[in-house]
Design a protein around this motif. Structure first.
Motif, PDB file in Angstrom:
ATOM      1  N   ASN A  89       0.827  -1.207   0.000  1.00 46.46           N
ATOM      2  CA  ASN A  89       0.000   0.000   0.000  1.00 46.46           C
ATOM      3  C   ASN A  89       0.863   1.260   0.000  1.00 46.46           C
ATOM      4  O   ASN A  89       0.554   2.230  -0.685  1.00 46.46           O
ATOM      5  N   GLU A  90       1.956   1.232   0.762  1.00 52.71           N
ATOM      6  CA  GLU A  90       2.866   2.384   0.777  1.00 52.71           C
ATOM      7  C   GLU A  90       3.488   2.607  -0.594  1.00 52.71           C
ATOM      8  O   GLU A  90       3.591   3.744  -1.061  1.00 52.71           O
ATOM      9  N   LEU A  91       3.913   1.512  -1.239  1.00 53.88           N
ATOM     10  CA  LEU A  91       4.526   1.638  -2.564  1.00 53.88           C
ATOM     11  C   LEU A  91       3.521   2.148  -3.598  1.00 53.88           C
ATOM     12  O   LEU A  91       3.872   2.946  -4.465  1.00 53.88           O
ATOM     13  N   ILE A  92       2.276   1.690  -3.490  1.00 49.46           N
ATOM     14  CA  ILE A  92       1.237   2.137  -4.421  1.00 49.46           C
ATOM     15  C   ILE A  92       0.928   3.610  -4.192  1.00 49.46           C
ATOM     16  O   ILE A  92       0.859   4.397  -5.142  1.00 49.46           O
ATOM     17  N   GLN A  93       0.754   4.004  -2.933  1.00 49.99           N
ATOM     18  CA  GLN A  93       0.413   5.393  -2.626  1.00 49.99           C
ATOM     19  C   GLN A  93       1.524   6.363  -3.018  1.00 49.99           C
ATOM     20  O   GLN A  93       1.260   7.491  -3.427  1.00 49.99           O
ATOM     21  N   SER A  94       2.775   5.923  -2.901  1.00 48.08           N
ATOM     22  CA  SER A  94       3.887   6.789  -3.294  1.00 48.08           C
ATOM     23  C   SER A  94       4.187   6.677  -4.790  1.00 48.08           C
ATOM     24  O   SER A  94       5.160   7.249  -5.267  1.00 48.08           O
ATOM     25  N   GLN A  95       3.337   5.925  -5.513  1.00 51.49           N
ATOM     26  CA  GLN A  95       3.427   5.741  -6.959  1.00 51.49           C
ATOM     27  C   GLN A  95       4.749   5.125  -7.397  1.00 51.49           C
ATOM     28  O   GLN A  95       5.259   5.402  -8.475  1.00 51.49           O
ATOM     29  N   GLN A  96       5.321   4.264  -6.546  1.00 51.90           N
ATOM     30  CA  GLN A  96       6.542   3.544  -6.911  1.00 51.90           C
ATOM     31  C   GLN A  96       6.225   2.283  -7.701  1.00 51.90           C
ATOM     32  O   GLN A  96       7.063   1.828  -8.477  1.00 51.90           O
ATOM     33  N   ILE A  97       5.021   1.707  -7.495  1.00 52.67           N
ATOM     34  CA  ILE A  97       4.559   0.572  -8.299  1.00 52.67           C
ATOM     35  C   ILE A  97       3.071   0.748  -8.583  1.00 52.67           C
ATOM     36  O   ILE A  97       2.380   1.466  -7.860  1.00 52.67           O
ATOM     37  N   MET A  98       2.608   0.087  -9.642  1.00 52.86           N
ATOM     38  CA  MET A  98       1.195   0.150  -9.984  1.00 52.86           C
ATOM     39  C   MET A  98       0.430  -0.886  -9.164  1.00 52.86           C
ATOM     40  O   MET A  98       0.964  -1.941  -8.809  1.00 52.86           O
ATOM     41  N   ARG A  99      -0.829  -0.590  -8.883  1.00 55.05           N
ATOM     42  CA  ARG A  99      -1.692  -1.478  -8.096  1.00 55.05           C
ATOM     43  C   ARG A  99      -1.779  -2.878  -8.716  1.00 55.05           C
ATOM     44  O   ARG A  99      -1.716  -3.874  -8.031  1.00 55.05           O
ATOM     45  N   GLN A 100      -1.915  -2.951 -10.053  1.00 54.58           N
ATOM     46  CA  GLN A 100      -2.029  -4.247 -10.719  1.00 54.58           C
ATOM     47  C   GLN A 100      -0.772  -5.084 -10.514  1.00 54.58           C
ATOM     48  O   GLN A 100      -0.842  -6.296 -10.336  1.00 54.58           O
ATOM     49  N   PHE A 101       0.398  -4.455 -10.552  1.00 55.84           N
ATOM     50  CA  PHE A 101       1.650  -5.168 -10.345  1.00 55.84           C
ATOM     51  C   PHE A 101       1.735  -5.710  -8.914  1.00 55.84           C
ATOM     52  O   PHE A 101       2.120  -6.861  -8.700  1.00 55.84           O
ATOM     53  N   ALA A 102       1.370  -4.903  -7.945  1.00 55.66           N
ATOM     54  CA  ALA A 102       1.400  -5.343  -6.549  1.00 55.66           C
ATOM     55  C   ALA A 102       0.469  -6.529  -6.347  1.00 55.66           C
ATOM     56  O   ALA A 102       0.834  -7.505  -5.672  1.00 55.66           O
ATOM     57  N   LEU A 103      -0.708  -6.484  -6.935  1.00 55.30           N
ATOM     58  CA  LEU A 103      -1.660  -7.587  -6.815  1.00 55.30           C
ATOM     59  C   LEU A 103      -1.106  -8.857  -7.447  1.00 55.30           C
ATOM     60  O   LEU A 103      -1.223  -9.944  -6.871  1.00 55.30           O
ATOM     61  N   GLN A 104      -0.480  -8.744  -8.612  1.00 49.39           N
ATOM     62  CA  GLN A 104       0.108  -9.921  -9.267  1.00 49.39           C
ATOM     63  C   GLN A 104       1.234 -10.526  -8.428  1.00 49.39           C
ATOM     64  O   GLN A 104       1.364 -11.748  -8.339  1.00 49.39           O
ATOM     65  N   VAL A 105       2.049  -9.686  -7.811  1.00 49.36           N
ATOM     66  CA  VAL A 105       3.123 -10.176  -6.941  1.00 49.36           C
ATOM     67  C   VAL A 105       2.533 -10.958  -5.769  1.00 49.36           C
ATOM     68  O   VAL A 105       2.994 -12.053  -5.431  1.00 49.36           O
ATOM     69  N   LEU A 106       1.496 -10.417  -5.148  1.00 50.95           N
ATOM     70  CA  LEU A 106       0.878 -11.085  -4.003  1.00 50.95           C
ATOM     71  C   LEU A 106       0.210 -12.400  -4.413  1.00 50.95           C
ATOM     72  O   LEU A 106       0.294 -13.399  -3.688  1.00 50.95           O
ATOM     73  N   ILE A 107      -0.419 -12.433  -5.579  1.00 46.06           N
ATOM     74  CA  ILE A 107      -1.046 -13.665  -6.063  1.00 46.06           C
ATOM     75  C   ILE A 107       0.021 -14.726  -6.321  1.00 46.06           C
ATOM     76  O   ILE A 107      -0.138 -15.885  -5.924  1.00 46.06           O
ATOM     77  N   GLN A 108       1.117 -14.351  -6.966  1.00 46.14           N
ATOM     78  CA  GLN A 108       2.197 -15.304  -7.229  1.00 46.14           C
ATOM     79  C   GLN A 108       2.817 -15.806  -5.931  1.00 46.14           C
ATOM     80  O   GLN A 108       3.143 -16.986  -5.806  1.00 46.14           O
ATOM     81  N   PHE A 109       2.986 -14.915  -4.964  1.00 44.92           N
ATOM     82  CA  PHE A 109       3.532 -15.326  -3.667  1.00 44.92           C
ATOM     83  C   PHE A 109       2.618 -16.347  -3.009  1.00 44.92           C
ATOM     84  O   PHE A 109       3.086 -17.371  -2.504  1.00 44.92           O
ATOM     85  N   ASP A 110       1.307 -16.076  -3.002  1.00 45.99           N
ATOM     86  CA  ASP A 110       0.356 -17.015  -2.396  1.00 45.99           C
ATOM     87  C   ASP A 110       0.429 -18.381  -3.059  1.00 45.99           C
ATOM     88  O   ASP A 110       0.431 -19.411  -2.388  1.00 45.99           O
ATOM     89  N   LYS A 111       0.498 -18.407  -4.396  1.00 45.05           N
ATOM     90  CA  LYS A 111       0.601 -19.682  -5.116  1.00 45.05           C
ATOM     91  C   LYS A 111       1.895 -20.412  -4.755  1.00 45.05           C
ATOM     92  O   LYS A 111       1.890 -21.609  -4.480  1.00 45.05           O
TER      93      LYS A 111
END
Length: 85
Positions: free
Chosen positions: A8-30
């Motif tokens: 959330n901090e990275l998204i709010q500071s516009q360092q990464i896009m929301r879609q990218f963060a979600l994909q990272v979290l999905i891959q981590f969960d898998k």
């Protein structure tokens, strides 16, 4: 959406896009689910008393007290545990 303070901090500071963060979290969960299923052979049981529970915003929260985790040769006791899922 999965909430994670760091992402959330990275998204709010516009360092990464929301879609990218979600994909990272999905891959981590898998990946963690596959690793746990294939590599972990130990079993742990636990016993506790349920203090409170709540279902809000599609999220379960359990507060347990006098928690006792048991593995084959070890017992760990904890006063309070909060589980959010």
């Amino acid at each position: 959406m999965y909430k994670n303070g760091y992402f959330n901090e990275l998204i709010q500071s516009q360092q990464i896009m929301r879609q990218f963060a979600l994909q990272v979290l999905i891959q981590f969960d898998k990946a963690i689910n596959v690793a746990l299923a294939q590599q972990v052979r130990n079993r742990v049981s636990f016993r506790s008393s349920l203090n409170t529970y709540r279902f809000c915003g599609n999220i379960w929260t359990f507060v347990l007290y006098d928690m006792e985790f048991r593995e084959v040769t070890e017992v760990v006791k904890v006063d309070e545990v909060k589980i959010v899922t």
